[in-house]
Write a protein that holds these residues in place. Structure first.
Motif, PDB file in Angstrom:
ATOM      1  N   PHE A  98       0.799  -1.224   0.000  1.00 53.66           N
ATOM      2  CA  PHE A  98       0.000   0.000   0.000  1.00 53.66           C
ATOM      3  C   PHE A  98       0.832   1.275   0.000  1.00 53.66           C
ATOM      4  O   PHE A  98       0.324   2.332  -0.380  1.00 53.66           O
ATOM      5  N   ALA A  99       2.092   1.196   0.426  1.00 56.34           N
ATOM      6  CA  ALA A  99       2.924   2.394   0.457  1.00 56.34           C
ATOM      7  C   ALA A  99       3.892   2.455  -0.721  1.00 56.34           C
ATOM      8  O   ALA A  99       4.028   3.496  -1.365  1.00 56.34           O
ATOM      9  N   VAL A 100       4.554   1.320  -1.013  1.00 56.48           N
ATOM     10  CA  VAL A 100       5.582   1.320  -2.055  1.00 56.48           C
ATOM     11  C   VAL A 100       4.972   1.107  -3.439  1.00 56.48           C
ATOM     12  O   VAL A 100       5.155   1.922  -4.350  1.00 56.48           O
ATOM     13  N   ASN A 101       4.234   0.007  -3.609  1.00 53.17           N
ATOM     14  CA  ASN A 101       3.715  -0.329  -4.938  1.00 53.17           C
ATOM     15  C   ASN A 101       2.527   0.543  -5.350  1.00 53.17           C
ATOM     16  O   ASN A 101       2.499   1.073  -6.469  1.00 53.17           O
ATOM     17  N   LEU A 102       1.534   0.683  -4.474  1.00 48.55           N
ATOM     18  CA  LEU A 102       0.333   1.444  -4.824  1.00 48.55           C
ATOM     19  C   LEU A 102       0.447   2.930  -4.474  1.00 48.55           C
ATOM     20  O   LEU A 102      -0.196   3.761  -5.121  1.00 48.55           O
ATOM     21  N   GLY A 103       1.234   3.248  -3.468  1.00 47.38           N
ATOM     22  CA  GLY A 103       1.400   4.643  -3.077  1.00 47.38           C
ATOM     23  C   GLY A 103       0.166   5.272  -2.471  1.00 47.38           C
ATOM     24  O   GLY A 103       0.009   6.496  -2.487  1.00 47.38           O
ATOM     25  N   TRP A 104      -0.730   4.470  -1.909  1.00 49.06           N
ATOM     26  CA  TRP A 104      -1.968   4.985  -1.340  1.00 49.06           C
ATOM     27  C   TRP A 104      -1.790   5.558   0.056  1.00 49.06           C
ATOM     28  O   TRP A 104      -2.465   6.513   0.432  1.00 49.06           O
ATOM     29  N   LEU A 105      -0.906   4.946   0.830  1.00 49.79           N
ATOM     30  CA  LEU A 105      -0.763   5.306   2.236  1.00 49.79           C
ATOM     31  C   LEU A 105       0.704   5.530   2.576  1.00 49.79           C
ATOM     32  O   LEU A 105       1.588   4.949   1.930  1.00 49.79           O
ATOM     33  N   PRO A 106       0.992   6.352   3.588  1.00 52.50           N
ATOM     34  CA  PRO A 106       2.390   6.554   4.002  1.00 52.50           C
ATOM     35  C   PRO A 106       2.968   5.297   4.640  1.00 52.50           C
ATOM     36  O   PRO A 106       2.253   4.489   5.233  1.00 52.50           O
ATOM     37  N   ALA A 107       4.278   5.150   4.516  1.00 56.53           N
ATOM     38  CA  ALA A 107       4.943   3.936   4.989  1.00 56.53           C
ATOM     39  C   ALA A 107       5.249   3.970   6.473  1.00 56.53           C
ATOM     40  O   ALA A 107       5.449   2.913   7.083  1.00 56.53           O
ATOM     41  N   GLY A 108       5.307   5.140   7.078  1.00 57.47           N
ATOM     42  CA  GLY A 108       5.670   5.196   8.492  1.00 57.47           C
ATOM     43  C   GLY A 108       5.548   6.585   9.062  1.00 57.47           C
ATOM     44  O   GLY A 108       5.087   7.513   8.383  1.00 57.47           O
ATOM     45  N   ASP A 109       5.940   6.723  10.313  1.00 57.82           N
ATOM     46  CA  ASP A 109       5.851   7.948  11.092  1.00 57.82           C
ATOM     47  C   ASP A 109       4.388   8.187  11.508  1.00 57.82           C
ATOM     48  O   ASP A 109       3.489   7.436  11.146  1.00 57.82           O
ATOM     49  N   ARG A 110       4.163   9.236  12.267  1.00 58.24           N
ATOM     50  CA  ARG A 110       2.836   9.495  12.816  1.00 58.24           C
ATOM     51  C   ARG A 110       2.058  10.532  12.029  1.00 58.24           C
ATOM     52  O   ARG A 110       0.840  10.572  12.071  1.00 58.24           O
ATOM     53  N   GLY A 111       2.735  11.386  11.318  1.00 58.09           N
ATOM     54  CA  GLY A 111       2.030  12.403  10.553  1.00 58.09           C
ATOM     55  C   GLY A 111       1.552  13.554  11.415  1.00 58.09           C
ATOM     56  O   GLY A 111       1.878  13.661  12.599  1.00 58.09           O
ATOM     57  N   PRO A 112       0.723  14.436  10.840  1.00 59.55           N
ATOM     58  CA  PRO A 112       0.228  15.596  11.590  1.00 59.55           C
ATOM     59  C   PRO A 112      -0.756  15.183  12.678  1.00 59.55           C
ATOM     60  O   PRO A 112      -1.471  14.192  12.541  1.00 59.55           O
ATOM     61  N   VAL A 113      -0.768  15.942  13.754  1.00 54.95           N
ATOM     62  CA  VAL A 113      -1.670  15.663  14.875  1.00 54.95           C
ATOM     63  C   VAL A 113      -2.459  16.925  15.198  1.00 54.95           C
ATOM     64  O   VAL A 113      -2.048  18.041  14.880  1.00 54.95           O
ATOM     65  N   MET A 114      -3.608  16.723  15.848  1.00 55.84           N
ATOM     66  CA  MET A 114      -4.393  17.838  16.355  1.00 55.84           C
ATOM     67  C   MET A 114      -4.343  17.792  17.879  1.00 55.84           C
ATOM     68  O   MET A 114      -4.624  16.746  18.472  1.00 55.84           O
ATOM     69  N   GLU A 115      -3.988  18.902  18.479  1.00 57.90           N
ATOM     70  CA  GLU A 115      -3.839  18.940  19.936  1.00 57.90           C
ATOM     71  C   GLU A 115      -5.177  19.230  20.616  1.00 57.90           C
ATOM     72  O   GLU A 115      -5.914  20.134  20.217  1.00 57.90           O
ATOM     73  N   VAL A 116      -5.471  18.432  21.643  1.00 55.22           N
ATOM     74  CA  VAL A 116      -6.640  18.629  22.487  1.00 55.22           C
ATOM     75  C   VAL A 116      -6.148  18.630  23.934  1.00 55.22           C
ATOM     76  O   VAL A 116      -5.584  17.626  24.394  1.00 55.22           O
ATOM     77  N   PHE A 117      -6.306  19.755  24.623  1.00 51.63           N
ATOM     78  CA  PHE A 117      -5.804  19.917  25.992  1.00 51.63           C
ATOM     79  C   PHE A 117      -4.303  19.640  26.071  1.00 51.63           C
ATOM     80  O   PHE A 117      -3.810  19.018  27.009  1.00 51.63           O
ATOM     81  N   GLY A 118      -3.585  20.075  25.041  1.00 52.10           N
ATOM     82  CA  GLY A 118      -2.139  19.936  25.031  1.00 52.10           C
ATOM     83  C   GLY A 118      -1.614  18.581  24.609  1.00 52.10           C
ATOM     84  O   GLY A 118      -0.410  18.350  24.642  1.00 52.10           O
ATOM     85  N   VAL A 119      -2.505  17.652  24.209  1.00 50.13           N
ATOM     86  CA  VAL A 119      -2.102  16.305  23.791  1.00 50.13           C
ATOM     87  C   VAL A 119      -2.420  16.141  22.311  1.00 50.13           C
ATOM     88  O   VAL A 119      -3.545  16.432  21.874  1.00 50.13           O
ATOM     89  N   GLY A 120      -1.447  15.680  21.529  1.00 52.21           N
ATOM     90  CA  GLY A 120      -1.640  15.511  20.094  1.00 52.21           C
ATOM     91  C   GLY A 120      -2.236  14.156  19.752  1.00 52.21           C
ATOM     92  O   GLY A 120      -1.799  13.132  20.273  1.00 52.21           O
ATOM     93  N   TRP A 121      -3.238  14.151  18.859  1.00 49.06           N
ATOM     94  CA  TRP A 121      -3.896  12.918  18.422  1.00 49.06           C
ATOM     95  C   TRP A 121      -3.929  12.871  16.905  1.00 49.06           C
ATOM     96  O   TRP A 121      -4.316  13.845  16.256  1.00 49.06           O
ATOM     97  N   SER A 122      -3.555  11.721  16.357  1.00 43.88           N
ATOM     98  CA  SER A 122      -3.522  11.562  14.905  1.00 43.88           C
ATOM     99  C   SER A 122      -4.906  11.350  14.310  1.00 43.88           C
ATOM    100  O   SER A 122      -5.192  11.805  13.201  1.00 43.88           O
ATOM    101  N   PHE A 123      -5.789  10.639  15.028  1.00 47.23           N
ATOM    102  CA  PHE A 123      -7.070  10.250  14.441  1.00 47.23           C
ATOM    103  C   PHE A 123      -8.012  11.433  14.233  1.00 47.23           C
ATOM    104  O   PHE A 123      -9.059  11.298  13.586  1.00 47.23           O
ATOM    105  N   LEU A 124      -7.672  12.617  14.749  1.00 45.64           N
ATOM    106  CA  LEU A 124      -8.527  13.783  14.601  1.00 45.64           C
ATOM    107  C   LEU A 124      -8.314  14.517  13.283  1.00 45.64           C
ATOM    108  O   LEU A 124      -9.040  15.466  12.981  1.00 45.64           O
ATOM    109  N   THR A 125      -7.336  14.096  12.497  1.00 40.70           N
ATOM    110  CA  THR A 125      -7.105  14.692  11.179  1.00 40.70           C
ATOM    111  C   THR A 125      -7.126  13.592  10.118  1.00 40.70           C
ATOM    112  O   THR A 125      -6.744  12.456  10.387  1.00 40.70           O
ATOM    113  N   LEU A 126      -7.573  13.941   8.928  1.00 39.90           N
ATOM    114  CA  LEU A 126      -7.647  12.947   7.849  1.00 39.90           C
ATOM    115  C   LEU A 126      -6.259  12.456   7.469  1.00 39.90           C
ATOM    116  O   LEU A 126      -6.050  11.256   7.248  1.00 39.90           O
TER     117      LEU A 126
END
Length: 325
Positions: A154-182
């Motif tokens: 899905f990352a190398v051959n198709l290129g649909w999704l990133p291969a690693g890392d956490r990506g951008p986060v949205m902070e709620v009460f000072g804590v970053g969460w990945s699932f809050l952003t697309l």
């Protein structure tokens, strides 16, 4: 009920005390962090000063008592490598592991339980056999291999999704969460899928076995004789009767995923607690290792306590038995 709760709390305190001693002694037996922290060319005076500064010159029992004293104040010490309070360091990595573990266990449960109930209700159907084949694969295929295949596909051959890392986060009460952003969800999808396959297989097997057993009981026969539909029987009777083992497995799997998502976090470079403990073991960062293992033990003791109390709520016989004891 109160006597049952007090009994379980006392047992939990004794287990935590024993586990803290085992963890402290075990970690202090695997190597000398001074050999990693200090250059091999350092003089004996420099080494002696470092040993004294980190408190490693004291006998082991004194180090343990000092550790317990700090632990009662909520102080897990300071990381040798990162130079910051260990609890603060672990808590900064915990949200990444927490959201990954919750996504994996919830997905495995919400998908696996209905599939397992169906496979138990129609055990000879083609779809049921396909469901069981998926569960076999989930148990058999190693997690690291599945992770690499997911990245390659899905990352190398198709290129649909990133291969690693956490990506951008949205902070709620000072804590970053990945699932809050697309975009954060896209980074989270592959590691969560990799973690959830084993949970899915386990929930399918557990639900199928419970359903097969309950469908042969007099309860179901009487319900059918009363004219209840199969859907009502599955929802009101089967699901309720298999709730206790599902609650148990859900709690234990959530705890084990939080504690041991090491392989997935390493493969996908996910900056969670699992990745932190691997780096700490490499550097012999004793305070982080001890704190992590003590917190893991506390997590499992707490989950078992919650599961026991859930048992008491689901089965009144346990409340009466605890009160009698």
């Amino acid at each position: 009920m109160l006597g049952y709760v007090i009994q379980r709390l006392l047992q939990s305190v004794l287990v935590m005390l024993a586990m803290s001693a085992l963890v402290f002694v075990g970690v202090h037996a695997i190597g000398n962090p001074i050999d990693v922290l200090i250059s091999p060319d350092a003089t004996q005076d420099i080494r002696a000063e470092a040993i004294r500064r980190y408190g490693l010159d004291l006998p082991l029992w004194q180090q343990y008592l000092a550790f317990l004293g700090r632990l009662l104040r909520g102080d897990f010490g300071t990381s040798f490598v990162f130079g910051m309070p260990v609890l603060e360091l672990i808590l900064s990595r915990l949200p990444a592991t927490l959201e990954l573990a919750l996504a994996a266990v919830l997905a495995g449960t919400l998908i696996g339980v209905p599939l397992g109930i169906y496979a138990g209700y129609r055990p000879d159907g083609i779809l049921a056999r396909g469901i069981m084949a998926v569960s076999v694969l989930g148990f058999s295929v190693p997690t690291f291999w599945v992770g690499l295949i997911l990245i390659l596909t899905f990352a190398v051959n198709l290129g649909w999704l990133p291969a690693g890392d956490r990506g951008p986060v949205m902070e709620v009460f000072g804590v970053g969460w990945s699932f809050l952003t697309l975009e954060g969800l896209s980074f989270m999808l592959l590691p969560a899928l990799n973690l959830s396959l084993f949970k899915l297989a386990m929930m399918i097997r557990l639900s199928r076995a419970g359903t097969r057993e309950i469908m042969l009981t007099d309860t179901v026969k009487f319900a059918r004789a009363a004219g209840l539909s199969d859907l009502t029987i599955l929802r009101r009777h089967v699901l309720r009767l298999i709730a206790i083992p599902i609650v148990t497995v859900f709690g234990l799997e959530l705890g084990s995923t939080l504690a041991f998502a090491v392989v997935t976090e390493t493969i996908f470079n996910w900056p969670g607690v699992g990745k932190l403990i691997i780096d700490s073991i490499t550097a012999l960062d004793r305070p982080v290792m001890v704190a992590y293992l003590v917190l893991v033990a506390f997590l499992f003791v707490t989950i078992n306590l919650v599961v026991d109390l859930s048992y008491a709520l689901l089965d009144p016989r346990l409340r009466r038995g605890g009160a009698a004891a």
